[in-house]
Design a protein around this motif. Sequence first.
Motif, PDB file in Angstrom:
ATOM      1  N   SER A  61       0.838  -1.188   0.000  1.00 34.68           N
ATOM      2  CA  SER A  61       0.000   0.000   0.000  1.00 34.68           C
ATOM      3  C   SER A  61       0.882   1.250   0.000  1.00 34.68           C
ATOM      4  CB  SER A  61      -0.874  -0.022   1.237  1.00 34.68           C
ATOM      5  OG  SER A  61      -1.870   0.928   1.095  1.00 34.68           O
ATOM      6  N   ILE A  63      -0.328   5.079  -1.281  1.00 34.18           N
ATOM      7  CA  ILE A  63      -1.221   6.145  -0.821  1.00 34.18           C
ATOM      8  C   ILE A  63      -2.633   5.581  -0.946  1.00 34.18           C
ATOM      9  CG2 ILE A  63      -1.856   8.573  -1.035  1.00 34.18           C
ATOM     10  CD1 ILE A  63       0.634   8.993  -2.687  1.00 34.18           C
ATOM     11  N   PRO A  64      -3.080   4.818   0.049  1.00 32.57           N
ATOM     12  CA  PRO A  64      -4.358   4.104  -0.103  1.00 32.57           C
ATOM     13  C   PRO A  64      -5.534   5.029  -0.368  1.00 32.57           C
ATOM     14  CG  PRO A  64      -3.505   3.931   2.151  1.00 32.57           C
ATOM     15  CD  PRO A  64      -2.434   4.547   1.328  1.00 32.57           C
ATOM     16  N   LEU A  65      -5.481   6.270   0.174  1.00 31.46           N
ATOM     17  CA  LEU A  65      -6.594   7.208  -0.024  1.00 31.46           C
ATOM     18  C   LEU A  65      -6.819   7.496  -1.502  1.00 31.46           C
ATOM     19  CD1 LEU A  65      -6.319   9.880   2.777  1.00 31.46           C
ATOM     20  CD2 LEU A  65      -8.228   8.380   2.265  1.00 31.46           C
ATOM     21  N   LEU A  66      -5.732   7.498  -2.295  1.00 28.50           N
ATOM     22  CA  LEU A  66      -5.855   7.793  -3.719  1.00 28.50           C
ATOM     23  C   LEU A  66      -5.915   6.520  -4.543  1.00 28.50           C
ATOM     24  CD1 LEU A  66      -3.298  10.712  -4.061  1.00 28.50           C
ATOM     25  CD2 LEU A  66      -5.765  10.846  -3.892  1.00 28.50           C
ATOM     26  N   GLY A  67      -5.963   5.374  -3.886  1.00 30.76           N
ATOM     27  CA  GLY A  67      -5.973   4.114  -4.622  1.00 30.76           C
ATOM     28  C   GLY A  67      -4.636   3.805  -5.258  1.00 30.76           C
ATOM     29  N   ASP A  69      -1.100   1.999  -5.196  1.00 32.84           N
ATOM     30  CA  ASP A  69      -0.302   0.958  -4.578  1.00 32.84           C
ATOM     31  C   ASP A  69       1.035   0.905  -5.297  1.00 32.84           C
ATOM     32  OD1 ASP A  69      -2.349   0.188  -2.904  1.00 32.84           O
ATOM     33  OD2 ASP A  69      -3.229  -1.087  -4.458  1.00 32.84           O
ATOM     34  N   SER A 187     -10.510   1.572  -9.997  1.00 32.81           N
ATOM     35  CA  SER A 187      -9.258   1.012  -9.481  1.00 32.81           C
ATOM     36  C   SER A 187      -8.162   1.297 -10.500  1.00 32.81           C
ATOM     37  CB  SER A 187      -9.393  -0.493  -9.285  1.00 32.81           C
ATOM     38  OG  SER A 187      -8.116  -1.086  -9.252  1.00 32.81           O
TER      39      SER A 187
END
Lengths: 936, 109
Positions: A61, A63-67, A69, A187
């Motif tokens: 992961s 920047i999970p907030l922005l999707g 990986d 995604s």
Amino acid sequence: MNLSLIALTPFLGAAFVAAISRMGRLHAAWGAGLITLIALAFLFPFIAGVFSGQVVVQSVSWIPLLGLDFAFRLDGLGLLFVLLILCIGLLIILYARYYLSERDDMGRFYAYLLMFMGSMLGIATSENIIQLLIFWELTSLSSFLLISYWQTRHESRMGARMALAVTGGGGLALLGGFILLGEIVGSYNLTDILASGDLIRAHDLYLPMLILVLLGAFTKSAQFPFHFWLPNAMAAPTPVSAYLHSATMVKAGVFLLARLFPALSGTSAWFWLVCITGLATLVIAAYIAMFKHDLKGLLAYSTISHLGLITLLFGIGTPMAALAGTFHIINHAIFKASLFMAAGIIHHETGTRDMRILSGLWKYMPYTGLLAMVAAASMAGVPLFNGFLSKEMFFAETLSVAGQPWDWLLPATATLAGIFAVAYSLRFIHTVFFGEISPDLPKQPHEPPRWMKVPIEILVALCLLVGIFPALTVEPILDIAASSVLQSPVPDHDLAIWHGFNTALYMSITALVGGIILYLIRRPLFVLQERLDKWLSFKDLYELLLAKLFYLANAAVHFLDKQSLQRMVLIFILFILALGLSGVSGMDAGYSLTGGRATLPIDGVSLLVALVIAAAAVATAVMHRQRLVSLILLGTVGLGVSLVFVKFSAPDLALTQLSVEVVTIVLMLLALYFLPQESPNESGGWLRSRDAMIASAAGGGVALLVWAVLTRPYETIADYFLENSLPAGGGTNVVNVILVDFRGYDTLGEITVLGLAGLGIYAMLEQLKLAGSSHDGQGRAWDTDMHPVIMASFARLLLPLALLVSLFILLRGHNLPGGGFIAGLITAVALVMQYLANGVVWTQERIPFNLHAIIGYGLLIATATGLASWYFGYPFLTSTFSHIHWPVIGEFELASAMAFDLGVYLVVVGATLLILVYLGLVHHQSHQMKVRKRIR
Amino acid sequence: MELLISLIIGVLTASGVYLSLRGRTFPVVLGLTFLSYAVNLFLLVMGRLTIGSPPIITDGIIQYADPLPQALVLTAIVISFGMTAFVIVLALKAFSEMGNDQVDGQHKP
């Protein structure tokens, strides 16, 4: 095993190679080879799995907030590309070791090459498309460095700039396309994207997204009309061309088409856009290639043409066409790399690449000639060579669109392109190696060193092996690559040389015979072409557009920037005023300026302080031409502001403001000594009243804004800090706990900025020599007694006391007003007093600290405190504390945040003193100058 | 009290703007300093006005001044000192290179 290592190893290797090249010229080549082998070794454990149909996906992961990986993927297509990039890369590394001359910097070359290799590997193995795009841009940047390797040559720089402009522009379009794609699918991961083809094709944004993605792919793979950068990139050293234009750079574009094939293809928009582009590129470039007199120019256009062929195949869009496209990616990489290397050898040995001079080389280098002949036959599509197989499949696929209007056009055009391909391949061989030896050759040719030919031998052997035994050699890798392109099992196909007499075979025969005829009648065609050349140059068009763009940018700059700061500041302030007014005008009529919050009563002392501040501020503005007076007034305002801080429950701010005020005034006084003591009266009455009006409007606007805000209730997140300060941060002074703990990361940034400001000032002062004035504004001479005895003695007496106070302030900062910033400023003030009272040199001799190092140590301590919490498994800058019992002082609390505060303290002391001491040294020098003058 | 602080910030801004519009470096630096004062006070009072309760945790007291704007302003003061210092030294450098202290940095007499 970690998949990311395959792509990241070359990046680390680039630094390694650059470092070891200092120890010996050839170390870099060996190092680069070693790094490539290591990357291959990292790939090795995955190979068996991928061949059995497995798709390896590894992600962390990011920047999970922005999707986003950090995600890698290896499937058949990825494996094919990784193998091509690494294996051909290895051959290029070997070849370049002999190609580069004594004057070329090998470390730089191989470092760039490895960076480029890593970027390409990143594209081939990315699971996340944003990450793919980052590697995509890295290939643009690193190819820029490679193409401009011979930096001193104009054409290298221009070619590199053009490649960067075109592919970088395409990269921007691609970014837009990828963001749209991510929005459509929800995604950014390829696994999800490849599985949602129907959703994507049915979406409203499909067409804009498709166009943007295709722009990226087409610019990279040099499709018409963006093809012009590729021939100009031929200014690169030949190993670079051999690498970039066979297996890598341009293949990234077709890789993208293959990668997104299941998600994007299958619509008429895809069919027409991709087919027409591919077809146009195929034919136009094949035609131009025929007429290029430069060996590398011919190969460049033939590369463009073959990329057009691959693009066209993906555009046709049937599973069989996609398989043929994938196959041609492999074949083209193999024969084109060997042809570029052969061209490099010819250039190396004869000193020229001009086919009007080259001829009869067979006599001197028959072995190289033989190798080139095999590779060229493959390029022409002669049976028994690998190029024939995929070309035959291509011809068969052009027939598959039957039933559409104009269905005869595609096979006909394909055959025409085939005729040109045969003709230019023939020209490459026949003109260069046969006929009379030319007397104009710059050098006497002979065979190149043994190992320079080895890479070509390997590739040529592959051409033959694949061409004769396709099922035994290329079939397995082609199957897994094609099935991951299609995301389904590959269609039935037969990779045989002989399929019986069918239309595709007749097309091949037509191309061969037509090509030979075309070559025989070439001379009159050359003459004709030279007349056409003049209006067929995209390079000129590009340069014209570029010149127009520069002109436009310059015009815009000249329009906005009249070289006047006053004007710019005026525009800036007027703009802000307009913004404020537009905000006000948008309000409802019933909107009240005053809110419902109760106001505090005014007391007499506050009123007095407010009047003093206001009077001093206005007086500064009015009397600004007498600079010393205005500076004193400014000091009054600063003191008044610190009183405001005291009044409104901000003791930390009051202390900071007070000490900063002292330092600022001293600094300004030091500076003022060198500047004119009075400002001339330049602006007339009208200008002054205009500025006064603008200033009043700005001030009035701000005052109204503050009033409107202060009379309204508000919500704050402060409760969190107030509640957690003591239990979590271990300190009762919440402001200090926020600085060193909750928002410690911000503070680290701020002290870094302060340190940099100090260093920047030092850099500016270093060479500065100024002569100060010898008298004040009224013409009175300065006092000659530089260091009055009483002041000097008192300052020395006060120093220990002042330092003690600052230490006290530093230590208590976590619980009571104080802390690193304030203590640092107080220490600085105490020391500055010594400098002022006793002179810079006197003090410097007694306090011989290196101020740069103090800033450095401060930053180091602050950062180390943050890193220490990592060591214990907590996030960066997490603080911890415990209570200890000290004799005499009593219960004392020791928090790790105090170490951080110590870092802050050191940076503030170092930076403040650095600024003042070096400005003081300029003073010292100016006095010395005066003394010297007097002696003379 | 709110009225008073609004007026102070307004006057500081007005002086700052007026001085920033001058044609010589020294008054412009003074103007920037004024603007920093104004901005710092502005930031502070966004936490509203509180008298006599500094944000230092003490037993028995529940109401404190908002510590967050204070923390912001504290670093802002130090940074604006860094900026003022940088600009004034830049002014010195320009004066030494150009021979005048005109803000446009040109070789005017």
